[in-house]
Scaffold this motif. Structure first.
Motif, PDB file in Angstrom:
ATOM      1  N   THR A   1      37.942  -3.324  17.223  1.00 32.21           N
ATOM      2  CA  THR A   1      36.894  -3.393  18.236  1.00 32.21           C
ATOM      3  C   THR A   1      35.558  -3.072  17.583  1.00 32.21           C
ATOM      4  O   THR A   1      35.484  -2.197  16.720  1.00 32.21           O
ATOM      5  CB  THR A   1      37.162  -2.387  19.378  1.00 32.21           C
ATOM      6  OG1 THR A   1      38.459  -2.628  19.896  1.00 32.21           O
ATOM      7  CG2 THR A   1      36.153  -2.523  20.485  1.00 32.21           C
ATOM      8  N   ALA A   2      34.522  -3.780  17.996  1.00 33.57           N
ATOM      9  CA  ALA A   2      33.173  -3.529  17.488  1.00 33.57           C
ATOM     10  C   ALA A   2      32.208  -3.411  18.663  1.00 33.57           C
ATOM     11  O   ALA A   2      32.274  -4.198  19.611  1.00 33.57           O
ATOM     12  CB  ALA A   2      32.747  -4.646  16.553  1.00 33.57           C
TER      13      ALA A   2
ATOM     14  N   ARG B   1      42.985   6.127  14.380  1.00 36.40           N
ATOM     15  CA  ARG B   1      41.855   5.219  14.519  1.00 36.40           C
ATOM     16  C   ARG B   1      40.862   5.489  13.395  1.00 36.40           C
ATOM     17  O   ARG B   1      40.549   6.633  13.092  1.00 36.40           O
ATOM     18  CB  ARG B   1      41.186   5.423  15.865  1.00 36.40           C
ATOM     19  CG  ARG B   1      39.932   4.582  16.030  1.00 36.40           C
ATOM     20  CD  ARG B   1      39.421   4.564  17.430  1.00 36.40           C
ATOM     21  NE  ARG B   1      40.371   3.794  18.225  1.00 36.40           N
ATOM     22  CZ  ARG B   1      40.595   3.996  19.514  1.00 36.40           C
ATOM     23  NH1 ARG B   1      39.953   4.935  20.147  1.00 36.40           N
ATOM     24  NH2 ARG B   1      41.456   3.264  20.171  1.00 36.40           N
ATOM     25  N   LEU B   2      40.371   4.406  12.789  1.00 36.90           N
ATOM     26  CA  LEU B   2      39.327   4.490  11.764  1.00 36.90           C
ATOM     27  C   LEU B   2      38.008   4.094  12.407  1.00 36.90           C
ATOM     28  O   LEU B   2      37.905   3.044  13.038  1.00 36.90           O
ATOM     29  CB  LEU B   2      39.642   3.544  10.601  1.00 36.90           C
ATOM     30  CG  LEU B   2      38.545   3.377   9.552  1.00 36.90           C
ATOM     31  CD1 LEU B   2      38.309   4.675   8.788  1.00 36.90           C
ATOM     32  CD2 LEU B   2      38.889   2.260   8.586  1.00 36.90           C
ATOM     33  N   ILE B   3      37.002   4.949  12.239  1.00 39.58           N
ATOM     34  CA  ILE B   3      35.668   4.705  12.787  1.00 39.58           C
ATOM     35  C   ILE B   3      34.687   4.557  11.626  1.00 39.58           C
ATOM     36  O   ILE B   3      34.629   5.417  10.750  1.00 39.58           O
ATOM     37  CB  ILE B   3      35.186   5.875  13.675  1.00 39.58           C
ATOM     38  CG1 ILE B   3      36.224   6.234  14.723  1.00 39.58           C
ATOM     39  CG2 ILE B   3      33.833   5.575  14.285  1.00 39.58           C
ATOM     40  CD1 ILE B   3      36.466   5.207  15.765  1.00 39.58           C
ATOM     41  N   VAL B   4      33.917   3.468  11.640  1.00 34.70           N
ATOM     42  CA  VAL B   4      32.883   3.242  10.626  1.00 34.70           C
ATOM     43  C   VAL B   4      31.608   2.839  11.351  1.00 34.70           C
ATOM     44  O   VAL B   4      31.618   1.921  12.171  1.00 34.70           O
ATOM     45  CB  VAL B   4      33.293   2.123   9.632  1.00 34.70           C
ATOM     46  CG1 VAL B   4      32.193   1.903   8.604  1.00 34.70           C
ATOM     47  CG2 VAL B   4      34.595   2.450   8.945  1.00 34.70           C
ATOM     48  N   LEU B   5      30.512   3.529  11.038  1.00 35.08           N
ATOM     49  CA  LEU B   5      29.199   3.183  11.583  1.00 35.08           C
ATOM     50  C   LEU B   5      28.431   2.400  10.526  1.00 35.08           C
ATOM     51  O   LEU B   5      28.371   2.819   9.365  1.00 35.08           O
ATOM     52  CB  LEU B   5      28.405   4.439  11.949  1.00 35.08           C
ATOM     53  CG  LEU B   5      29.024   5.358  12.992  1.00 35.08           C
ATOM     54  CD1 LEU B   5      28.148   6.584  13.191  1.00 35.08           C
ATOM     55  CD2 LEU B   5      29.221   4.641  14.297  1.00 35.08           C
TER      56      LEU B   5
ATOM     57  N   PHE C   1      32.351   0.197  14.278  1.00 31.57           N
ATOM     58  CA  PHE C   1      33.555  -0.588  14.038  1.00 31.57           C
ATOM     59  C   PHE C   1      34.754   0.335  14.141  1.00 31.57           C
ATOM     60  O   PHE C   1      34.767   1.419  13.543  1.00 31.57           O
ATOM     61  CB  PHE C   1      33.519  -1.248  12.658  1.00 31.57           C
ATOM     62  CG  PHE C   1      32.410  -2.246  12.516  1.00 31.57           C
ATOM     63  CD1 PHE C   1      32.545  -3.515  13.042  1.00 31.57           C
ATOM     64  CD2 PHE C   1      31.235  -1.917  11.872  1.00 31.57           C
ATOM     65  CE1 PHE C   1      31.533  -4.447  12.922  1.00 31.57           C
ATOM     66  CE2 PHE C   1      30.223  -2.838  11.747  1.00 31.57           C
ATOM     67  CZ  PHE C   1      30.358  -4.107  12.279  1.00 31.57           C
ATOM     68  N   MET C   2      35.772  -0.089  14.900  1.00 29.89           N
ATOM     69  CA  MET C   2      36.959   0.739  15.117  1.00 29.89           C
ATOM     70  C   MET C   2      38.220  -0.084  14.877  1.00 29.89           C
ATOM     71  O   MET C   2      38.360  -1.170  15.436  1.00 29.89           O
ATOM     72  CB  MET C   2      36.978   1.263  16.554  1.00 29.89           C
ATOM     73  CG  MET C   2      35.871   2.212  16.858  1.00 29.89           C
ATOM     74  SD  MET C   2      35.894   2.737  18.566  1.00 29.89           S
ATOM     75  CE  MET C   2      35.135   1.340  19.339  1.00 29.89           C
ATOM     76  N   TRP C   3      39.093   0.454  14.051  1.00 32.80           N
ATOM     77  CA  TRP C   3      40.417  -0.125  13.842  1.00 32.80           C
ATOM     78  C   TRP C   3      41.423   0.884  14.373  1.00 32.80           C
ATOM     79  O   TRP C   3      41.348   2.066  14.032  1.00 32.80           O
ATOM     80  CB  TRP C   3      40.657  -0.393  12.370  1.00 32.80           C
ATOM     81  CG  TRP C   3      39.797  -1.470  11.821  1.00 32.80           C
ATOM     82  CD1 TRP C   3      40.088  -2.798  11.749  1.00 32.80           C
ATOM     83  CD2 TRP C   3      38.498  -1.324  11.241  1.00 32.80           C
ATOM     84  NE1 TRP C   3      39.038  -3.488  11.185  1.00 32.80           N
ATOM     85  CE2 TRP C   3      38.057  -2.605  10.864  1.00 32.80           C
ATOM     86  CE3 TRP C   3      37.653  -0.248  11.027  1.00 32.80           C
ATOM     87  CZ2 TRP C   3      36.825  -2.833  10.272  1.00 32.80           C
ATOM     88  CZ3 TRP C   3      36.422  -0.476  10.438  1.00 32.80           C
ATOM     89  CH2 TRP C   3      36.021  -1.756  10.063  1.00 32.80           C
ATOM     90  N   SER C   4      42.365   0.435  15.177  1.00 33.70           N
ATOM     91  CA  SER C   4      43.342   1.331  15.788  1.00 33.70           C
ATOM     92  C   SER C   4      44.742   0.937  15.362  1.00 33.70           C
ATOM     93  O   SER C   4      45.017  -0.231  15.076  1.00 33.70           O
ATOM     94  CB  SER C   4      43.246   1.256  17.313  1.00 33.70           C
ATOM     95  OG  SER C   4      41.957   1.604  17.727  1.00 33.70           O
TER      96      SER C   4
END
Length: 166
Positions: free
Chosen positions: A71-72, A125-129, A139-142
């Motif tokens: 998800t972005a 979940r990985l969160i990257v700004l 940006f979120m990868w779950s």
């Protein structure tokens, strides 16, 4: 009988009581000329659009990386608070949770035994700004797996995000 190391640089031959000095000179071998073509580096660079890379991430997410969702969100500050707009993905998060993610300075993995508060089926979940073209993104990868995000996968994802910036 003597011991010698390496090659001699001078050879001395004695002929009829005269000394003659010969120098060993390297043999010059002609090198055939080759047609050397210069490669333009701009041709080697793959031009991909922002939406093209987003589509690639969505496709690879479930097939290649074995992740559950990508998800972005785009965010901006307006009227004294942050506004969020979902660009792609299946997760709809509320503003409180998204604002919590804005305080993350570097890529971060969240893991909870009971699942993340907003979606109980995901365990990590990985969160990257990131920001490009004067716009900021989350940006979120779950994943349903606890240990889905290793160092190698995080580096791959950051590489794709870097390609978006260029």
């Amino acid at each position: 009988m003597g011991i010698s190391f390496g090659k001699r640089k001078l050879k001395i031959k004695i002929i009829e009581q005269k000394e003659q000095v010969e120098e060993n000179q390297p043999v010059k071998v002609p090198v055939p000329k080759q047609n050397i073509t210069t490669i333009d580096k701009s041709v080697l660079k793959i031009n991909r659009s922002f939406k093209g890379i987003l589509g690639e991430m969505e496709k690879r997410c479930k097939t290649e990386w074995n992740l559950s969702d990508f998800t972005a969100y785009q965010y901006f500050f307006s009227d004294g608070r942050y506004q969020f707009q979902k660009i792609t993905g299946g997760i709809n998060l509320n503003e409180i949770i998204l604002e919590k993610y804005l305080s993350i300075a570097k890529p971060t993995v969240f893991r909870r035994a009971a699942g993340l508060t907003e979606t109980t089926e995901y365990r990590s979940r990985l969160i990257v700004l990131c920001g490009f073209d004067n716009k900021d993104y989350i940006f979120m990868w779950s994943s349903i797996l606890y240990e889905a995000f290793d160092e190698e996968l995080i580096k791959r994802l950051q590489t794709l995000l870097t390609e978006m910036r260029e």
